[in-house]
Design an enzyme around this catalytic site. Structure first.
Site: not given
Ligand code: UD1
Length: 350
Positions: A133, A157, A161
Site C-alpha cells: 500500500s 496497519y 505492510k
Molecule cells: C486508506 C489507508 C490506505 C489504504 C486505503 C484503502 C492510510 C493513511 N490510509 O487511505 O493505506 O490503502 O485506505 O483501504 O494508511 N475521507 C473523508 N470522509 C470519509 C472518508 C474519507 O473525507 O468519510 C477522506 C480522507 O480524509 C482522505 C480521503 O477521503 O483524505 C481518502 O480516504 P480513504 O478512502 O479512507 O483512504 P486513505 O486514508 O487515503
C-alpha cells in the site's frame, strides 16, 4: 494468454480487489484457487466471480475457506494442488482500527504472511505478488511518491505492510530462487462494469468511496469531509484514486513478469494513476455520475491523514508495461452502477 497449467493461489480472494483480480486471472486463462476466511467478505462475492466467468471458466476456480493464521489450514490447501504463484491480498486494512488494536493487525497481517511464506517455501512455490500500500510512504516529504523513498508508516496497519515487505526481502536474500513483487496500491475504487462485483465492507465504511456509495443510496445521511483547511487547491486532502480493474490488470502484468524475468529478487511498484484528486473533487464527480446530491459536512481533519499523496508511475509503466486506462469519471460511473444495483452490497434482500 497463460499456460493452462498455471495455477494461482489468491489469498483474500473473496475481497474487493481479490474478486476483481481472480475474474481477470480466469479470463486470462489461469486456474485460480481462492482462500478467504470471510472476515470482511462473503461467499456471494465468489459466486459472482463464477457467474461472470461463465460455466467453462468457473470450472477452473476453486474456493477454500481457510484462515492464514492457522498454518494447518494453509498446509491442507497446498497439499491439494500444485501452485505456480501466489497473489497475497488477505489482510486487515482499516487504519483507525489498527491504531486501537495493533495486536490484531500484527497477528493477522504478520503471522498470516509468515505462515504463507513458510508453507510456500515448503511446497516449493517461490513466486509471490504481495499486496502492499501507499501507506508505507506515510506523509512523504515530496510527491509524487517514488518507490525508493524511505518507509515512513504512520500506523500499525502501515507498519504491518512495511514488515511484510522487509520480510520478503530477507527471505529472497536467503533463498535467491524466490521472486517477489510488491504492489503498492494508492486508493482503489470503482467496480466491475457489470455491477456484479464491487466493494462491500462490513459495518460503517472507513474509506471515501464506499461511504459515498452508502450516502447516495440513503444508508447514511451525509458525508463528513475530513479536513477543509489543508494547503491544497480546495482545502480538502488529495489522493491518487485508481480503478480496481486497472489494479487487477497490474496484478496480471506483475504475474507475467514473475514467470518471465530472471532478475526480480524483491521489487516494489506503485500502482496509481499519478493524478491527485481532492475529496471535494471526488464528491463533485460522484454527484455528476449519480445525479444525486451528496449532503456534505465539513469536519475536522481525520487523525493520521496525509495532506496529499500520489504516485510516481514511471517504474510500473516501464518495467511492467502497465498503464491505467480509467479516469475519475469512469471510477465514479462504475462505483455508482454498483451502488444503485446493489444498495445493500451483496446482501441483496436485506
Ligand atoms: C486508506 C489507508 C490506505 C489504504 C486505503 C484503502 C492510510 C493513511 N490510509 O487511505 O493505506 O490503502 O485506505 O483501504 O494508511 N475521507 C473523508 N470522509 C470519509 C472518508 C474519507 O473525507 O468519510 C477522506 C480522507 O480524509 C482522505 C480521503 O477521503 O483524505 C481518502 O480516504 P480513504 O478512502 O479512507 O483512504 P486513505 O486514508 O487515503
Amino acid at each position: 494468454m497463460a499456460s493452462s497449467e498455471q495455477h494461482i493461489l489468491v489469498t483474500g480472494g473473496a475481497g474487493f480487489i481479490g474478486t476483481h483480480c481472480s475474474l481477470q486471472l480466469l479470463q486470462e486463462g489461469y486456474k485460480v484457487s481462492m482462500i478467504d476466511n470471510f472476515h470482511n467478505s462473503v461467499m456471494e462475492a465468489v459466486d459472482s466471480v463464477k457467474e461472470l466467468a461463465g460455466p467453462k471458466l468457473a470450472e477452473k476456480l476453486q474456493f477454500h475457506k481457510a484462515d492464514l493464521r492457522k498454518i494447518d489450514e494453509l498446509e491442507k490447501v497446498f497439499s491439494q494442488n500444485k501452485y505456480d504463484a501466489v497473489i497475497h491480498f488477505g489482510a486487515l486494512k482499516a487504519v483507525a482500527e489498527s491504531m486501537q488494536h495493533p495486536f490484531r493487525y500484527f497477528e493477522n497481517n504478520l503471522i498470516g504472511t509468515i505462515n504463507l511464506y513458510q508453507v510456500m517455501s515448503k511446497y516449493n512455490v517461490k513466486k509471490m505478488v504481495f499486496s502492499s500500500s501507499a501507506t508505507v510512504y506515510g506523509q512523504p516529504e515530496k510527491i509524487p511518491c517514488v518507490e525508493n523513498y524511505p518507509y515512513m508508516p504512520m500506523n500499525p496497519y502501515g507498519r504491518s505492510k512495511v514488515y511484510c515487505e522487509e520480510m520478503g526481502k530477507d527471505i529472497q536474500k536467503a533463498d535467491p530462487e524466490w521472486r517477489i513483487i510488491s504492489l503498492r496500491y494508492f486508493n482503489p475504487v470503482g467496480a466491475h462494469k457489470s455491477s456484479k462485483l464491487g466493494e462491500d465492507p462490513k459495518g460503517i465504511p472507513n474509506n471515501l468511496m464506499p461511504y459515498l456509495h452508502q450516502v447516495a443510496v440513503g444508508r447514511l445521511p451525509e458525508l463528513n469531509v475530513y479536513g477543509h483547511d489543508y494547503p491544497t487547491k480546495d482545502g480538502s486532502a488529495v489522493r491518487d484514486y485508481i480503478h480496481v480493474m486497472d489494479l487487477a490488470d497490474g496484478h496480471i502484468a506483475a504475474l507475467k513478469k514473475l514467470f518471465t524475468a530472471q532478475d526480480i529478487g524483491f521489487t516494489a511498484y506503485n500502482l496509481g494513476t499519478g493524478q491527485g484528486t481532492s475529496v471535494l473533487e471526488m464528491v463533485a464527480a460522484f454527484e455528476k455520475a449519480s445525479g444525486k446530491k451528496i449532503p456534505v459536512k465539513l469536519s475536522p481533519r481525520r487523525p493520521g491523514d496525509a495532506t496529499a499523496v500520489y504516485a510516481a508511475t514511471d517504474k510500473a509503466q516501464k518495467e511492467l508495461g502497465w498503464k491505467p486506462k480509467y479516469g475519475i469519471e469512469e471510477m465514479c460511473r462504475d462505483q455508482w452502477n454498483w451502488a444503485k444495483n446493489n444498495p445493500m452490497g451483496y446482501q441483496k434482500k436485506a
